[in-house]
Design a protein around this motif. Structure first.
Motif, short mmCIF file in Angstrom:
data_model
loop_
_atom_site.label_atom_id
_atom_site.label_comp_id
_atom_site.label_asym_id
_atom_site.label_seq_id
_atom_site.Cartn_x
_atom_site.Cartn_y
_atom_site.Cartn_z
N GLN A 19 0.87 -1.17 0.00
CA GLN A 19 0.00 0.00 0.00
C GLN A 19 0.91 1.23 0.00
O GLN A 19 1.23 1.78 1.03
CB GLN A 19 -0.91 -0.02 1.22
CG GLN A 19 -1.87 -1.18 1.20
CD GLN A 19 -2.68 -1.27 2.46
OE1 GLN A 19 -2.43 -0.59 3.43
NE2 GLN A 19 -3.68 -2.13 2.44
N GLU A 48 -9.13 1.59 6.82
CA GLU A 48 -9.66 0.31 6.38
C GLU A 48 -11.13 0.44 5.97
O GLU A 48 -11.57 -0.17 5.00
CB GLU A 48 -9.51 -0.74 7.48
CG GLU A 48 -9.98 -2.12 7.09
CD GLU A 48 -9.20 -2.70 5.91
OE1 GLU A 48 -9.81 -3.45 5.13
OE2 GLU A 48 -8.01 -2.38 5.75
N ARG A 51 -11.10 1.91 2.54
CA ARG A 51 -10.70 0.91 1.55
C ARG A 51 -11.87 -0.02 1.21
O ARG A 51 -12.10 -0.36 0.06
CB ARG A 51 -9.54 0.07 2.08
CG ARG A 51 -8.21 0.72 1.90
CD ARG A 51 -7.07 -0.23 2.25
NE ARG A 51 -5.95 0.56 2.69
CZ ARG A 51 -5.55 0.72 3.95
NH1 ARG A 51 -6.16 0.10 4.92
NH2 ARG A 51 -4.54 1.49 4.24
#
Length: 118
Positions: A19, A48, A51
């Motif tokens: 990432q 997260e 994402r």
């Protein structure tokens, strides 16, 4: 005896799994609080949550000029349907069934075109 090649530790990640891209995002207070609430409820960090929203979420585009033509046709058909429904309530439904079905079919077609094009 250790072999000099093996240094131990975690194996390196492949290039696809790294990432390495960073995106700066500015939020107003309402959106920041909503993001924090989502992260808290999910028990995951904010990054997260973002994402997962990017991977599984869906963003719909705004209506374009082509869609406005469909919308005006849809409004006209809806008006006709309302008028036929009123007429059916006053004079009976048996004489209006065929016209009613045709207008409902045209409304369904217009909605399908809007959904598929968008």
């Amino acid at each position: 005896m250790k072999h000099p090649k093996h240094t131990g530790g975690r194996p390196p990640l492949s290039k696809a799994r790294k990432q390495e891209y960073r995106i700066t995002l500015r939020l107003d207070t309402e959106h920041k609080l909503r993001l924090q609430a989502l992260a808290r409820a999910a028990g995951r960090p904010r990054t997260e949550v973002l994402r997962q929203l990017i991977a599984a979420g869906r963003v719909r585009e705004r209506l374009r000029r082509e869609h406005l033509d469909f919308m005006s046709q849809l409004k006209g058909a809806a008006r006709n349907l309302n008028q036929l429904t009123r007429l059916a309530h006053t004079k009976g439904f048996t004489g209006i069934v065929s016209r009613h079905a045709a207008i409902v079919a045209s409304i369904e077609g217009l909605l399908r075109n809007l959904r598929d094009d968008r």
